[in-house]
Design a protein around this motif. Structure first.
Motif, PDB file in Angstrom:
ATOM      1  N   ASN A 194      10.827  30.385 -10.319  1.00  0.00           N
ATOM      2  CA  ASN A 194      11.413  29.527  -9.282  1.00  0.00           C
ATOM      3  C   ASN A 194      12.887  29.849  -9.062  1.00  0.00           C
ATOM      4  O   ASN A 194      13.360  29.806  -7.920  1.00  0.00           O
ATOM      5  N   GLN A 195      13.598  30.180 -10.128  1.00  0.00           N
ATOM      6  CA  GLN A 195      15.008  30.570  -9.998  1.00  0.00           C
ATOM      7  C   GLN A 195      15.125  31.859  -9.185  1.00  0.00           C
ATOM      8  O   GLN A 195      15.945  31.958  -8.272  1.00  0.00           O
ATOM      9  N   GLN A 196      14.279  32.832  -9.496  1.00  0.00           N
ATOM     10  CA  GLN A 196      14.296  34.097  -8.757  1.00  0.00           C
ATOM     11  C   GLN A 196      13.878  33.887  -7.304  1.00  0.00           C
ATOM     12  O   GLN A 196      14.425  34.498  -6.391  1.00  0.00           O
ATOM     13  N   LYS A 197      12.907  33.008  -7.104  1.00  0.00           N
ATOM     14  CA  LYS A 197      12.434  32.717  -5.744  1.00  0.00           C
ATOM     15  C   LYS A 197      13.545  32.051  -4.933  1.00  0.00           C
ATOM     16  O   LYS A 197      13.741  32.381  -3.754  1.00  0.00           O
ATOM     17  N   GLN A 198      14.293  31.167  -5.566  1.00  0.00           N
ATOM     18  CA  GLN A 198      15.400  30.509  -4.873  1.00  0.00           C
ATOM     19  C   GLN A 198      16.458  31.531  -4.456  1.00  0.00           C
ATOM     20  O   GLN A 198      16.956  31.493  -3.330  1.00  0.00           O
ATOM     21  N   GLU A 199      16.771  32.464  -5.346  1.00  0.00           N
ATOM     22  CA  GLU A 199      17.753  33.508  -5.018  1.00  0.00           C
ATOM     23  C   GLU A 199      17.250  34.385  -3.868  1.00  0.00           C
ATOM     24  O   GLU A 199      18.008  34.745  -2.965  1.00  0.00           O
ATOM     25  N   CYS A 200      15.965  34.709  -3.904  1.00  0.00           N
ATOM     26  CA  CYS A 200      15.365  35.522  -2.843  1.00  0.00           C
ATOM     27  C   CYS A 200      15.412  34.779  -1.507  1.00  0.00           C
ATOM     28  O   CYS A 200      15.741  35.364  -0.470  1.00  0.00           O
ATOM     29  N   GLN A 236       9.735  41.299  -1.818  1.00  0.00           N
ATOM     30  CA  GLN A 236      10.132  40.731  -3.114  1.00  0.00           C
ATOM     31  C   GLN A 236       9.561  39.317  -3.266  1.00  0.00           C
ATOM     32  O   GLN A 236       9.060  38.950  -4.331  1.00  0.00           O
ATOM     33  N   LEU A 237       9.598  38.545  -2.191  1.00  0.00           N
ATOM     34  CA  LEU A 237       9.062  37.189  -2.219  1.00  0.00           C
ATOM     35  C   LEU A 237       7.549  37.200  -2.448  1.00  0.00           C
ATOM     36  O   LEU A 237       7.017  36.344  -3.156  1.00  0.00           O
ATOM     37  N   GLN A 238       6.862  38.176  -1.877  1.00  0.00           N
ATOM     38  CA  GLN A 238       5.424  38.305  -2.102  1.00  0.00           C
ATOM     39  C   GLN A 238       5.127  38.507  -3.590  1.00  0.00           C
ATOM     40  O   GLN A 238       4.213  37.891  -4.144  1.00  0.00           O
ATOM     41  N   GLN A 239       5.899  39.370  -4.231  1.00  0.00           N
ATOM     42  CA  GLN A 239       5.718  39.611  -5.667  1.00  0.00           C
ATOM     43  C   GLN A 239       5.990  38.336  -6.465  1.00  0.00           C
ATOM     44  O   GLN A 239       5.274  38.026  -7.418  1.00  0.00           O
ATOM     45  N   LEU A 240       7.013  37.608  -6.065  1.00  0.00           N
ATOM     46  CA  LEU A 240       7.339  36.355  -6.757  1.00  0.00           C
ATOM     47  C   LEU A 240       6.234  35.319  -6.564  1.00  0.00           C
ATOM     48  O   LEU A 240       5.932  34.544  -7.483  1.00  0.00           O
ATOM     49  N   LEU A 241       5.614  35.301  -5.402  1.00  0.00           N
ATOM     50  CA  LEU A 241       4.509  34.369  -5.166  1.00  0.00           C
ATOM     51  C   LEU A 241       3.282  34.741  -6.000  1.00  0.00           C
ATOM     52  O   LEU A 241       2.555  33.871  -6.467  1.00  0.00           O
ATOM     53  N   ASP A 242       3.058  36.035  -6.203  1.00  0.00           N
ATOM     54  CA  ASP A 242       1.969  36.461  -7.086  1.00  0.00           C
ATOM     55  C   ASP A 242       2.248  36.048  -8.529  1.00  0.00           C
ATOM     56  O   ASP A 242       1.356  35.577  -9.231  1.00  0.00           O
ATOM     57  N   THR A 243       3.493  36.201  -8.963  1.00  0.00           N
ATOM     58  CA  THR A 243       3.881  35.771 -10.307  1.00  0.00           C
ATOM     59  C   THR A 243       3.747  34.262 -10.438  1.00  0.00           C
ATOM     60  O   THR A 243       3.306  33.752 -11.469  1.00  0.00           O
ATOM     61  N   GLU A 244       4.118  33.549  -9.391  1.00  0.00           N
ATOM     62  CA  GLU A 244       3.993  32.093  -9.387  1.00  0.00           C
ATOM     63  C   GLU A 244       2.533  31.670  -9.565  1.00  0.00           C
ATOM     64  O   GLU A 244       2.234  30.738 -10.322  1.00  0.00           O
ATOM     65  N   LEU A 245       1.627  32.363  -8.894  1.00  0.00           N
ATOM     66  CA  LEU A 245       0.209  32.046  -9.031  1.00  0.00           C
ATOM     67  C   LEU A 245      -0.246  32.232 -10.479  1.00  0.00           C
ATOM     68  O   LEU A 245      -0.935  31.371 -11.035  1.00  0.00           O
ATOM     69  N   SER A 246       0.176  33.328 -11.087  1.00  0.00           N
ATOM     70  CA  SER A 246      -0.180  33.570 -12.494  1.00  0.00           C
ATOM     71  C   SER A 246       0.362  32.463 -13.382  1.00  0.00           C
ATOM     72  O   SER A 246      -0.334  31.988 -14.286  1.00  0.00           O
ATOM     73  N   LEU A 295       7.632  30.545 -17.526  1.00  0.00           N
ATOM     74  CA  LEU A 295       7.529  31.587 -16.500  1.00  0.00           C
ATOM     75  C   LEU A 295       7.711  30.989 -15.109  1.00  0.00           C
ATOM     76  O   LEU A 295       8.384  31.570 -14.257  1.00  0.00           O
ATOM     77  N   LEU A 296       7.140  29.821 -14.878  1.00  0.00           N
ATOM     78  CA  LEU A 296       7.261  29.151 -13.589  1.00  0.00           C
ATOM     79  C   LEU A 296       8.722  28.798 -13.297  1.00  0.00           C
ATOM     80  O   LEU A 296       9.209  29.011 -12.183  1.00  0.00           O
ATOM     81  N   LYS A 297       9.405  28.302 -14.298  1.00  0.00           N
ATOM     82  CA  LYS A 297      10.821  27.936 -14.144  1.00  0.00           C
ATOM     83  C   LYS A 297      11.665  29.174 -13.828  1.00  0.00           C
ATOM     84  O   LYS A 297      12.490  29.154 -12.909  1.00  0.00           O
ATOM     85  N   GLN A 298      11.413  30.243 -14.563  1.00  0.00           N
ATOM     86  CA  GLN A 298      12.132  31.496 -14.348  1.00  0.00           C
ATOM     87  C   GLN A 298      11.845  32.044 -12.949  1.00  0.00           C
ATOM     88  O   GLN A 298      12.753  32.474 -12.229  1.00  0.00           O
TER      89      GLN A 298
END
Length: 165
Positions: A50-56, A26-36, A45-48
Motif C-alpha cells: 500500500n505504501q508503494q502503491k501510494q507513491e506510484c 508499475q501499478l499493475q504489478q503492485l495490484l498483482d502483489t496486492e492480490l497475493s 506485505l499488504l501494508k508495504q
C-alpha cells in the motif's frame, strides 16, 4: 519539416505519455502483489504494498498534472476527445507515434481498472467470509440481521423477543 513548437510539444507529450504508461505498468504489478497479499492475508506485505502503491499513485498524479499543464499551454482541452483530436492534427510521424503511445496509455489504464476491480471483489468476498465466521462464532443466526445487503429491512429476531418482553 515541422516547426519547432510543434516538434517540442510532440516530444514533451510523448515523454509524458510514456512515463504514464510506465507508472501504470508499475501499478499493475503492485495490484498483482496486492492480490497475493489479500489471498494469503499477509498484512505486512499488504501494508508495504500500500505504501508503494501510494507513491506510484502520487507519481501518476504528478504525471497527469504535467501533461495537463503542457496541453493547457498550447490551448488544448485536457479531455480525452480534445487530446486525441490534437494528436491527430499533428504532422505525420509525430501524430502516428503519439496515437500509438496514447492507445498504450488507455489500454494500461483499462487494465489497471480491471485489476483494481478484481482486488475489490476479492476483498469483499474475504470480508463476507469473515463476517459469516464471526457471526457463527458469536452464535448469531444468518438471517438475524437488521438490514440485508441491499439496505432493505432484514429479519431481526431481537426485535420480536424485545417486543414480547
Amino acid at each position: 519539416m515541422t516547426d519547432q513548437p510543434t516538434r517540442d510539444i510532440s516530444i514533451q507529450l510523448g515523454a509524458l505519455i510514456d512515463q504514464g504508461v510506465a507508472l501504470l505498468s508499475q501499478l499493475q504489478q503492485l495490484l498483482d502483489t496486492e492480490l497475493s497479499a489479500l489471498e494469503s492475508r499477509n498484512l505486512e506485505l499488504l501494508k508495504q504494498n500500500n505504501q508503494q502503491k501510494q507513491e506510484c499513485l502520487l507519481g501518476l498524479d504528478r504525471n497527469i498534472r504535467e501533461r495537463n499543464t503542457l496541453l493547457a499551454q498550447h490551448q488544448v482541452d485536457t479531455k480525452r476527445d480534445a487530446v486525441v483530436a490534437f494528436i491527430g492534427s499533428l504532422p505525420a510521424p509525430a501524430s502516428d507515434l503519439l496515437q500509438q503511445a496514447w492507445q498504450r496509455l488507455e489500454q494500461s489504464l483499462e487494465q489497471v481498472r480491471l485489476l483494481n476491480q478484481r482486488n475489490e471483489q476479492t476483498l469483499l468476498r474475504s470480508k463476507q467470509n469473515t463476517d459469516q465466521l464471526l457471526a457463527l462464532l458469536q452464535g448469531h443466526a444468518q438471517g438475524n440481521t437488521i438490514y440485508d445487503q441491499k439496505g432493505d429491512k432484514g429479519r431481526y429476531e431481537g426485535q420480536r423477543s424485545l417486543g414480547k418482553a
